[in-house]
Each structure stands twice: as C-alpha cells, then as structure tokens.
Motif scaffolding. Structure first.
Motif, PDB file in Angstrom:
ATOM      1  N   UNK A   5       0.800  -1.229   0.000  1.00 14.76           N
ATOM      2  CA  UNK A   5       0.000   0.000   0.000  1.00 14.76           C
ATOM      3  C   UNK A   5       0.830   1.276   0.000  1.00 14.76           C
ATOM      4  N   UNK A   6       2.057   1.230   0.586  1.00 19.36           N
ATOM      5  CA  UNK A   6       2.861   2.449   0.715  1.00 19.36           C
ATOM      6  C   UNK A   6       4.217   2.378   0.010  1.00 19.36           C
ATOM      7  N   UNK A   7       4.508   1.279  -0.695  1.00 17.54           N
ATOM      8  CA  UNK A   7       5.795   1.170  -1.381  1.00 17.54           C
ATOM      9  C   UNK A   7       5.766   0.060  -2.424  1.00 17.54           C
ATOM     10  N   UNK A  21       6.177   2.494 -13.492  1.00 18.06           N
ATOM     11  CA  UNK A  21       5.380   1.855 -12.448  1.00 18.06           C
ATOM     12  C   UNK A  21       4.300   2.793 -11.943  1.00 18.06           C
ATOM     13  N   UNK A  22       3.091   2.277 -11.794  1.00 21.41           N
ATOM     14  CA  UNK A  22       2.017   3.047 -11.168  1.00 21.41           C
ATOM     15  C   UNK A  22       2.263   3.064  -9.672  1.00 21.41           C
ATOM     16  N   UNK A  23       2.382   4.271  -9.106  1.00 22.43           N
ATOM     17  CA  UNK A  23       2.672   4.385  -7.680  1.00 22.43           C
ATOM     18  C   UNK A  23       1.453   3.978  -6.864  1.00 22.43           C
ATOM     19  N   UNK A  24       1.678   3.267  -5.752  1.00 27.17           N
ATOM     20  CA  UNK A  24       0.555   2.893  -4.892  1.00 27.17           C
ATOM     21  C   UNK A  24      -0.059   4.113  -4.209  1.00 27.17           C
ATOM     22  N   UNK A  25      -1.274   3.959  -3.733  1.00 28.11           N
ATOM     23  CA  UNK A  25      -2.022   5.042  -3.076  1.00 28.11           C
ATOM     24  C   UNK A  25      -1.295   5.632  -1.875  1.00 28.11           C
ATOM     25  N   UNK A  26      -0.459   4.834  -1.191  1.00 35.12           N
ATOM     26  CA  UNK A  26       0.224   5.292   0.013  1.00 35.12           C
ATOM     27  C   UNK A  26       1.406   6.215  -0.243  1.00 35.12           C
ATOM     28  N   UNK A  27       1.843   6.357  -1.482  1.00 35.63           N
ATOM     29  CA  UNK A  27       2.906   7.319  -1.783  1.00 35.63           C
ATOM     30  C   UNK A  27       2.213   8.648  -2.021  1.00 35.63           C
ATOM     31  N   UNK A  28       2.260   9.494  -0.982  1.00 34.96           N
ATOM     32  CA  UNK A  28       1.480  10.735  -0.976  1.00 34.96           C
ATOM     33  C   UNK A  28       2.344  11.986  -1.008  1.00 34.96           C
ATOM     34  N   UNK A  29       3.651  11.819  -1.101  1.00 30.10           N
ATOM     35  CA  UNK A  29       4.557  12.961  -1.180  1.00 30.10           C
ATOM     36  C   UNK A  29       5.647  12.602  -2.177  1.00 30.10           C
ATOM     37  N   UNK A  48       2.717   7.979 -12.230  1.00 32.01           N
ATOM     38  CA  UNK A  48       3.666   7.005 -12.754  1.00 32.01           C
ATOM     39  C   UNK A  48       5.081   7.382 -12.331  1.00 32.01           C
ATOM     40  N   UNK A  49       5.818   6.414 -11.805  1.00 33.88           N
ATOM     41  CA  UNK A  49       7.230   6.605 -11.470  1.00 33.88           C
ATOM     42  C   UNK A  49       8.064   5.954 -12.565  1.00 33.88           C
ATOM     43  N   UNK A  50       9.107   6.634 -12.989  1.00 39.65           N
ATOM     44  CA  UNK A  50      10.015   6.113 -14.009  1.00 39.65           C
ATOM     45  C   UNK A  50      11.290   5.710 -13.284  1.00 39.65           C
ATOM     46  N   UNK A  51      11.531   4.396 -13.217  1.00 36.37           N
ATOM     47  CA  UNK A  51      12.603   3.832 -12.399  1.00 36.37           C
ATOM     48  C   UNK A  51      13.683   3.245 -13.307  1.00 36.37           C
ATOM     49  N   UNK A  59      18.307  -4.498  -7.043  1.00 33.89           N
ATOM     50  CA  UNK A  59      17.208  -4.498  -6.088  1.00 33.89           C
ATOM     51  C   UNK A  59      16.860  -3.050  -5.769  1.00 33.89           C
ATOM     52  N   UNK A  60      15.577  -2.737  -5.721  1.00 28.35           N
ATOM     53  CA  UNK A  60      15.174  -1.354  -5.467  1.00 28.35           C
ATOM     54  C   UNK A  60      13.917  -1.295  -4.625  1.00 28.35           C
ATOM     55  N   UNK A  61      13.720  -0.126  -3.993  1.00 31.13           N
ATOM     56  CA  UNK A  61      12.507   0.174  -3.240  1.00 31.13           C
ATOM     57  C   UNK A  61      12.052   1.567  -3.626  1.00 31.13           C
ATOM     58  N   UNK A  62      10.769   1.724  -3.883  1.00 35.86           N
ATOM     59  CA  UNK A  62      10.166   3.017  -4.169  1.00 35.86           C
ATOM     60  C   UNK A  62       9.172   3.300  -3.048  1.00 35.86           C
ATOM     61  N   UNK A  63       9.370   4.414  -2.331  1.00 31.19           N
ATOM     62  CA  UNK A  63       8.505   4.734  -1.195  1.00 31.19           C
ATOM     63  C   UNK A  63       8.513   6.241  -0.963  1.00 31.19           C
ATOM     64  N   UNK A  64       7.735   6.699   0.001  1.00 27.66           N
ATOM     65  CA  UNK A  64       7.744   8.114   0.363  1.00 27.66           C
ATOM     66  C   UNK A  64       9.137   8.522   0.828  1.00 27.66           C
ATOM     67  N   UNK A  65       9.550   9.721   0.458  1.00 27.08           N
ATOM     68  CA  UNK A  65      10.817  10.264   0.929  1.00 27.08           C
ATOM     69  C   UNK A  65      10.735  10.432   2.443  1.00 27.08           C
ATOM     70  N   UNK A  66      11.708   9.878   3.156  1.00 28.15           N
ATOM     71  CA  UNK A  66      11.723  10.023   4.615  1.00 28.15           C
ATOM     72  C   UNK A  66      12.053  11.467   4.958  1.00 28.15           C
TER      73      UNK A  66
END
Length: 77
Positions: A5-7, A21-29, A48-51, A59-66
């Motif tokens: 949901x968030x990554x 990649x279509x970003x999940x709903x939990x990536x809000x920033x 859409x995120x272009x990775x 190996x990669x992770x796409x998530x909200x910026x901490x």
C-alpha cells in the motif's frame, strides 16, 4: 515486483532499462527510489514513477521520501 500500500519493492536482472510503475495510493509525497542503499529521486509523470534499473541484478525500493524531524522551536535543534 511486490506492490504494498505504501511502497514497491522490486528486483531486476538482465540488461539495464527503465520501468514505468504506477505508484501505490500510500505514496502521498515526493517519492524516493533506493538502490544499493542510496536514495534517488525517480522521474515521475502524474501517478507514474520512471525507475531506471542497472545491468545485472538490481534491487530497489520506491517509497515516500523520509522526512527529517521538524521541531517547534530552534532550541530543540
């Protein structure tokens, strides 16, 4: 790739390429892309995120910026 949901957590093998990649709903920033322990800003277009993934195993992770902590007063710094 595993969509949470968030990554998004993914592994790519083979030649380098760009993943759209279509970003999940939990990536809000602003999203952050982490590859090999280093964070980057991915390209984005709407939701859409272009990775970019590297040659070989990647190996990669796409998530909200901490975000760093935000203090209410300068004395707490």
């Amino acid at each position: 790739m595993t969509f949470h949901p968030e990554k998004i957590v993914g592994v790519s093998e083979g030649p380098g390429r760009f993943l759209h990649l279509t970003m999940p709903e939990g990536i809000v920033q602003l999203p952050a892309l982490t590859i090999g322990g280093i964070s980057y800003a991915p390209g984005t277009y709407g939701s859409t995120a272009i990775v970019p993934v590297l040659d070989g195993r990647c190996e990669f992770t796409l998530e909200n910026l901490k975000q760093p902590p935000v203090f209410r007063s300068w004395q707490q710094w």
